[in-house]
Design an enzyme around this catalytic site. Structure first.
Site, PDB file in Angstrom:
ATOM      1  N   THR A   5       0.797  -1.223  -0.024  1.00 52.22           N
ATOM      2  CA  THR A   5       0.125  -0.142  -0.055  1.00 52.22           C
ATOM      3  C   THR A   5       0.892   1.400   0.047  1.00 52.22           C
ATOM      4  O   THR A   5       0.438   2.201  -0.525  1.00 52.22           O
ATOM      5  CB  THR A   5      -0.874   0.093   1.057  1.00 52.22           C
ATOM      6  OG1 THR A   5      -0.074  -0.127   2.355  1.00 52.22           O
ATOM      7  CG2 THR A   5      -2.147  -1.094   1.163  1.00 52.22           C
ATOM      8  N   GLU A  36       2.310  13.128   1.477  1.00 48.91           N
ATOM      9  CA  GLU A  36       2.791  14.261   0.859  1.00 48.91           C
ATOM     10  C   GLU A  36       4.131  14.130   0.043  1.00 48.91           C
ATOM     11  O   GLU A  36       4.292  14.601  -1.140  1.00 48.91           O
ATOM     12  CB  GLU A  36       2.766  15.463   1.567  1.00 48.91           C
ATOM     13  CG  GLU A  36       1.851  15.477   2.957  1.00 48.91           C
ATOM     14  CD  GLU A  36       0.344  15.325   2.363  1.00 48.91           C
ATOM     15  OE1 GLU A  36       0.231  16.185   1.448  1.00 48.91           O
ATOM     16  OE2 GLU A  36      -0.262  14.817   3.157  1.00 48.91           O
TER      17      GLU A  36
END
Lengths: 745, 326
Positions: free
Chosen positions: A641, A712
């Site tokens: 993931t 981010e």
């Protein structure tokens, strides 16, 4: 007993993967409630002025219409107040748009009416019949005009230590007298999040003082707080459900007018109301990455040491709400320059309020800084990687603190090797394959390794399954899967024996999913809750069994139907017996960040992205042929993931670099790029096989798991890597994104 | 979306009559464009005449020509063995358009008749002479980066979005039409019209006229062909500029050429002067650049599409290079 394989660091499939790929996962718009009604918003067609009149007669008479609500007849909302001081909410001055509260139009396509009908088709038809007359005022949507009136954010005026206040280290603007000097302006257009799932809400007043909403939000608690406040209700009277969120990238970090409108409408028609935005409304009503102008001044000594950097940025905001972000942060701490100063300003225009979009301001800022680094390396005739290494810093130059951990050099090395950096030529335009020029570029990203406070609930079921609950949302990164792995390892259970439940404000409080902080924050809460459960069960078992009483909690082992001990599997306490002694309820644990470590260390995640591009010099077409993203994000909880998240960020970066832009017709203050045919996001053919590398070294200070966050840094630095590669291929420096063919021919 | 009537005749004549008699009726085939326009309120027909039951899906190669039924799906045409063998340029152009999913729905006739993607046409809150005659052209002084550099008027500067049509105009296709007053044949170059003072009219079709097929004559352009489409992403976007190039080469000498631009005008833009320029010349980049200069004669840009004056000739050169190398 067979030892369990460790789950943290594994490639466990998503726990909700099957639900998602079979269509069984229920998203906000997909809930069905008895008596459901359907709402469609009518938007203003002017950017600024006053609504003189609204003719709703035809709409009201249309078949199936239950209500047409405007500011003339809207039920009064008791508390349209600004967002509170939650650190996971944007620091805004002013307040959210108070929908249907007055006759003022503040941006084009502002909701001025909502039509509610018994079917969506009837609501949509009737919405077309609503006609408004305006008293138009002169609007301003042109960024050039905004820049001329740029101002210091209120937040910075109030608090000179605020992250958006002016910053000076050494001498301000010292670059002007540097030996080798660069001064360049960089522009990012307005970009729109456009997640696949449209913004959707179902508002249901279960009683006059009890509200349930199924909502696309990144924070069930924040949404609950906002709407409890809006309606003057105790927070526990508002329930927010967001089990599945089909991507958001930041646009569900704020509460928006359509949510207020749906709640108002449900109040009025006394039925549940479903409101799903159109793709066009996703451009105008739920935030965007603000159009931002930046200027970098940089100087270096001839041997490649940066002597000064000045970074100025002005971001667009709305006329009614100040939105700020950390556009200049990376410049303060990334390189060892003795003289650094930053200035951040806002330009208020007659547009809707922007909101964080993945990476947020840091990704915008990194485009300027990392492009400037490439430009300076070129001026110095240095390899851009070598230039960055000459300015590498082992402590935080902004505050002198040591890093909690930093493996950026390792990232540089791994990434450079995988992309084949040695093939890069210093002289632009040197490599060619048939009609196509080839270039290589790099860009660096960093983002604070934030950790907040969170609670987690845990309990054991008689069948030996452990259930955990958290109000946190999972907007796609695989939060549910990561938490399952953390719980499995902490309890010594296989993941099938863990059930992590999320996305409901009635579960244990957790922060909004954003700012790369969820594994850092909720992970420790899950870990600590599991440890507390273990200890509780051991104590309970100890009441009747001396072996448990004297055992350490680390030695407690969860077997199939009973608790036992490591090294003494004759000690057994059945779950059924243990649960008889309890009320079967949850153990709730609160996890707080270690304040001392936060004071002692500077905590950041890092990434470096290497791009290989092919540019057709005749047609200006750019193709990213190879992209290597390497991250120092601490412990990687799930290789699959996390890798997926990095790839998604990289593809988002390709969009930012090469195609994403809205265009505004300033005469009307109205966007002309409102659908996915005009607003381009990358398709499969634009994305090469992105290669992801992790340093995977635990950070010893952020939390006990050693994580630092990925969301981010996956995108920060990608756009400049591609822009720098385009320069290396062509010798053309594009300082205004996106790099579309028109800018290269 | 407005409420509308829906009929699905099984006879061609009934379909034609249904539209010919009713000014507010329109044909629907794949619906990939019309349904979007209805949802946005740009078009609001009161009656939809679904022609999908008409027997117009055949693709036949008769001696000397290829005949494609108006209801043959874009994907079926691009995949057809006869089309691939005789008209490879057409295959390339079709596959450059839209997405696989849309090509599985869109028909040959519908592709030609798709309407401009000008954002002012699509937004009912903006002026647009094509959508609402007399309101003005929003793009003329607006965001016109996607707009025309040839053949525009001060009433409309929109471009035609079809890729398939660019190949068809280059290949001298003929459109077969059936209408209330019988059948007729329209040279493909005459199907679409320039905006002039009536930009609301995209084509020269009369009310109730139905396209039944398109014919493409056999030609020597079966090897050296290229459709090069420049867009803002690698796939699934409308052209900034596209160029169709087909060459008949004798060694390295050009015996014949067919050229057209897409994304530059209100209709697919045939480049006959540039074709004639190429005849008898060597297939070199230098020749192609000269031909591109000829092709660009008369081009004029607006505030935001000045880049097309450079991109269009370069794209033509690229297409000619691709075609030569094919």
């Amino acid at each position: 007993m067979k030892p369990l394989s460790k789950q943290i660091g594994s490639t466990l499939n998503r726990v909700d993967g099957h639900l998602k790929v079979t269509g069984a996962a229920t998203y906000s718009a997909e809930y069905e409630l008895p008596g459901m009604s359907y709402a469609v918003l009518v938007g203003s067609t002017i950017a600024k002025g006053r609504i003189k009149s609204i003719d709703a007669r035809a709409a009201e008479k249309a078949p199936g219409v239950l209500a047409v609500i405007t500011h003339f007849n809207s039920p009064k909302v008791p508390g349209f107040t600004p967002t509170g001081k939650d650190p996971s909410q944007p620091q805004t001055t002013g307040g959210r748009l108070k929908v249907f509260n007055d006759d003022k139009v503040r941006f084009n396509d502002q909701p001025i009416a909502v039509v509610v009908a018994d079917t969506l088709e009837r609501a949509r038809f009737a919405a077309r019949l609503v006609k408004a007359e305006y008293e138009q005022e002169k609007h301003e949507t042109d960024m050039a005009a905004g820049l001329r009136q740029a101002f210091v954010p209120t937040q910075a005026k109030k608090n000179p230590k605020s992250g958006v206040a002016d910053y000076v280290r050494g001498t301000a603007d010292a670059y002007k007298t540097g030996a080798v000097k660069l001064e360049a302006e960089y522009v990012i257009p307005t970009e729109v999040h456009h997640p696949m799932e449209l913004q959707a809400i179902i508002a249901h007043w279960e009683a006059p003082d009890r509200l349930t909403i199924y909502d696309k939000t990144q924070g069930t608690m924040a949404t609950r707080r906002d709407f409890a406040k809006e309606w003057g209700l105790p927070e526990e009277n508002v329930k927010v459900i967001a089990t599945f969120v089909g991507g958001a990238f930041g646009n569900a970090l704020h509460s928006w007018p359509h949510e207020s409108a749906a709640i108002i409408a449900a109040r009025q028609v006394k039925r549940p109301v479903k409101l799903v935005l159109t793709r066009e409304q996703m451009t105008t009503m739920v935030g965007y990455r603000p159009h931002t102008w930046q200027k970098i001044g940089m100087s270096a000594s001839p041997d490649g040491k940066i002597t000064a950097i000045t970074h100025e940025a002005t971001g667009q905001t709305s006329s009614y709400e100040e939105f700020t972000e950390s556009t200049v942060q990376q410049t303060r701490m990334m390189y060892t320059a003795p003289n650094v100063n930053t200035r951040y300003r806002l330009a208020a225009l007659d547009v809707s309020t922007p909101i964080w979009m993945r990476g947020p301001g840091e990704a915008t800022g990194a485009f300027a800084l990392e492009s400037a680094m490439d430009e300076m390396a070129h001026l110095l005739n240095l390899d851009p990687l070598e230039f960055r290494l000459r300015n590498y810093t082992d402590k935080d130059p902004e505050n002198g603190k040591p890093w909690s951990s930093k493996f950026l050099k390792e990232c540089y090395q791994m990434g450079a090797e995988r992309i084949g950096w040695s093939k890069r030529q210093l002289k632009p335009g040197s490599l060619r394959d048939g009609d196509w020029l080839i270039g290589y570029g790099m860009g660096v990203g960093t983002f604070g390794a934030h950790r907040g406070s969170s609670k987690a609930n845990v309990r054991l079921l008689p069948n030996g399954t452990v259930v955990l609950q958290s109000a946190v949302t999972d907007i796609g990164p695989g939060t549910g899967t990561a938490m399952t792995q953390i719980a499995a390892d902490t309890l010594g259970l296989p993941p099938e024996k863990i059930r992590f439940e999320w996305g409901n404000s009635e579960f244990a409080p957790a922060p909004t999913q954003g700012g790369s902080a969820i594994v850092n924050t909720v992970g420790p809460a899950v870990q600590e809750a599991c440890l507390a459960l273990k200890e509780k069960l051991r104590t309970m078992a100890g009441a009747s069994n001396a072996a448990f009483a004297s055992a350490r909690k680390e030695d407690v082992v969860f077997a199939d139907k009973y608790l036992t001990l490591n090294g003494n599997d004759t000690a057994r306490a059945s779950y059924a017996d243990l649960l008889k002694q309890t009320d079967g309820g949850f153990v709730t644990v609160e996890s707080k960040p270690n304040g001392e470590n936060g004071q002692k260390y500077s905590m950041y995640s890092y990434s470096v992205h290497f791009a290989e591009v092919r540019v057709n010099p005749l047609t200006g077409e750019v193709r990213v042929s190879k992209l290597v993203s390497c991250a120092d994000a601490g412990t990687i909880v799930n290789q699959k993931t996390a890798g997926n998240q990095m790839k998604g960020g990289a593809v988002g970066g390709i969009g930012m670099a090469l195609m994403e832009a809205t265009h505004m017709d300033d005469r009307f203050g109205r966007y002309v790029t409102k659908d996915l045919a005009d607003y381009h996001v990358p398709v499969q053919a634009d994305a090469p096989a992105v290669e992801v590398l992790f340093v995977n070294q635990p950070d010893p200070h952020v939390n006990a798991l050693g994580t630092k966050g990925i969301g981010e840094i996956a995108i920060i630095g990608v756009a400049p890597a591609i822009a720098n590669a385009v320069f290396n291929a062509t010798g053309k420096r594009v300082r205004e994104l996106p790099i579309t063919p028109d800018k290269l021919v | 979306m407005n409420q509308f009537q829906y009929v699905r005749p099984s006879k061609q004549q009934a379909a034609i009559e249904a539209v010919a008699k009713d000014a507010n009726a329109t044909f629907i085939a794949g619906g990939t464009n019309l349904v979007d326009l209805m949802k946005r309120g740009v078009m609001a027909p009161q009656k939809l005449v679904d022609i999908n039951r008409l027997p117009l899906t055949r693709i036949d190669h008769d001696p000397g020509k290829l005949r494609i039924g108006a209801l043959a799906l874009n994907s079926a045409v691009a995949d057809d063995k006869q089309v691939r063998e005789h008209q490879p340029l057409l295959v390339q152009a079709i596959n450059a358009g839209a997405s696989a999913q849309l090509r599985n729905m869109a028909t040959t006739g519908g592709n030609m008749l798709q309407r401009t993607r000008c954002p002012y046409f699509y937004d009912t809150a903006m002026p647009c002479n094509k959508r609402e005659p007399g309101t003005g052209c929003g793009a003329l002084e607006g965001i016109n980066r996607m707009h025309a550099i040839f053949g525009f008027s001060d009433k409309c500067i929109a471009v035609h979005p079809s890729d398939m049509s660019v190949a068809l105009v280059a290949l001298d296709a003929t459109v077969l039409v059936s209408g209330p007053r019988g059948d007729r044949r329209i040279a493909f170059a005459d199907l679409h019209r320039l905006p002039g003072d009536t930009p609301e009219k995209d084509t020269t079709l009369e009310p109730g006229e139905l396209i039944t097929a398109v014919e493409v004559p056999d030609n020597p352009f079966t090897k050296h062909v290229s459709y090069h489409k420049v867009r803002e992403r690698a796939s699934y976007a409308f052209a900034l500029v596209s160029a169709a190039a087909a060459l008949d080469l004798d060694g390295s000498t050009i015996k014949a050429a067919r050229l057209a631009f897409g994304g530059v005008a209100h209709k697919p833009w045939r480049l006959t002067a540039a074709e004639q320029f190429l005849v008898g010349k060597p297939a070199t980049e230098e020749t192609f650049k000269q031909a591109a200069t000829v092709a660009m004669q008369g081009a004029k840009a607006f505030k935001h599409n000045e880049y097309k004056l450079r991109l269009a000739p370069n794209t033509l050169v690229q297409a000619l290079k691709n075609a030569t190398a094919a």
